[in-house]
Motif scaffolding. Structure first.
Motif, PDB file in Angstrom:
ATOM      1  N   GLY A  99       0.794  -1.216   0.000  1.00 29.95           N
ATOM      2  CA  GLY A  99       0.000   0.000   0.000  1.00 29.95           C
ATOM      3  C   GLY A  99       0.831   1.271   0.000  1.00 29.95           C
ATOM      4  O   GLY A  99       0.293   2.370   0.048  1.00 29.95           O
ATOM      5  N   GLU A 100       2.149   1.132  -0.040  1.00 27.23           N
ATOM      6  CA  GLU A 100       3.042   2.278  -0.168  1.00 27.23           C
ATOM      7  C   GLU A 100       4.323   1.803  -0.848  1.00 27.23           C
ATOM      8  O   GLU A 100       4.615   0.610  -0.857  1.00 27.23           O
ATOM      9  N   SER A 101       5.067   2.749  -1.405  1.00 24.88           N
ATOM     10  CA  SER A 101       6.286   2.387  -2.124  1.00 24.88           C
ATOM     11  C   SER A 101       7.354   1.882  -1.156  1.00 24.88           C
ATOM     12  O   SER A 101       7.306   2.182   0.042  1.00 24.88           O
ATOM     13  N   PRO A 102       8.335   1.133  -1.666  1.00 32.20           N
ATOM     14  CA  PRO A 102       9.423   0.687  -0.790  1.00 32.20           C
ATOM     15  C   PRO A 102      10.155   1.855  -0.133  1.00 32.20           C
ATOM     16  O   PRO A 102      10.522   1.780   1.046  1.00 32.20           O
ATOM     17  N   SER A 103      10.350   2.937  -0.863  1.00 34.12           N
ATOM     18  CA  SER A 103      11.037   4.110  -0.297  1.00 34.12           C
ATOM     19  C   SER A 103      10.234   4.727   0.838  1.00 34.12           C
ATOM     20  O   SER A 103      10.798   5.086   1.879  1.00 34.12           O
ATOM     21  N   ALA A 104       8.924   4.844   0.646  1.00 36.84           N
ATOM     22  CA  ALA A 104       8.075   5.406   1.701  1.00 36.84           C
ATOM     23  C   ALA A 104       8.058   4.482   2.914  1.00 36.84           C
ATOM     24  O   ALA A 104       8.109   4.938   4.057  1.00 36.84           O
ATOM     25  N   TYR A 105       8.000   3.176   2.681  1.00 37.11           N
ATOM     26  CA  TYR A 105       8.010   2.216   3.781  1.00 37.11           C
ATOM     27  C   TYR A 105       9.327   2.311   4.550  1.00 37.11           C
ATOM     28  O   TYR A 105       9.347   2.309   5.780  1.00 37.11           O
ATOM     29  N   ARG A 106      10.429   2.405   3.837  1.00 39.11           N
ATOM     30  CA  ARG A 106      11.748   2.494   4.465  1.00 39.11           C
ATOM     31  C   ARG A 106      11.871   3.763   5.297  1.00 39.11           C
ATOM     32  O   ARG A 106      12.460   3.761   6.379  1.00 39.11           O
ATOM     33  N   ALA A 107      11.305   4.867   4.817  1.00 36.62           N
ATOM     34  CA  ALA A 107      11.420   6.155   5.499  1.00 36.62           C
ATOM     35  C   ALA A 107      10.544   6.238   6.751  1.00 36.62           C
ATOM     36  O   ALA A 107      10.810   7.039   7.654  1.00 36.62           O
TER      37      ALA A 107
END
Length: 151
Positions: A99-107
């Protein structure tokens, strides 16, 4: 489907769980299950409710989420570490399941998961499958689905 078929399908599923980062495809997994690729795909879906590819990608995304929470690897490094060969396909599938991009999840902050035992964190952070409802990038758990539908 016979009990023997289920044992062979479980063996192939165990290979996906253990060797998710290796290049795996239906013919190789069908060989593990001692079945033809077509029969293996149909039988796997009948037994486990999803295709072998979807099951494998769910395993890879689960592992990717754990690596991204650590924060010491880039999204590209995580993509290749979990066995994906295309960053675009990995990012699209990750976004679809989480439900969110890998970058957003990582941040995002993940301290709450850090204090949870790994066996519980695995269940709580499992990507949704088969049309499960999602809220804030996480699957809605049993008993929460009604409140998710109401909101």
């Amino acid at each position: 489907m016979t009990l023997e078929d289920l044992v062979r399908l479980r063996r192939a599923r165990d290979v996906m769980d253990r060797d998710y980062a290796r290049p795996l495809n239906v013919p190789a997994l069908a060989e593990v299950a001692l079945m033809s690729p077509g029969h293996f795909s149909r039988s796997f879906r009948a037994a486990f409710g999803e295709t072998p590819y979807n099951y494998l990608m769910t395993r890879r995304i689960e592992r990717a989420k754990a690596l991204l929470r650590r924060g010491d690897l880039s999204v590209t490094e995580v993509c290749f570490a979990v066995g994906c060969t295309s960053l675009g396909s990995f990012s699209s599938r990750f976004t679809e399941l989480v439900g969110e991009s890998p970058s957003a999840y990582r941040a995002r902050r993940h301290e709450a998961v850090a204090v949870v035992p790994a066996c519980v964190a695995k269940i709580l952070t499992r990507p949704p499958r088969n049309g499960e409802p999602v809220r804030n990038g996480e699957p809605v758990r049993i008993g929460e689905a009604e409140s998710a539908a109401a909101s």
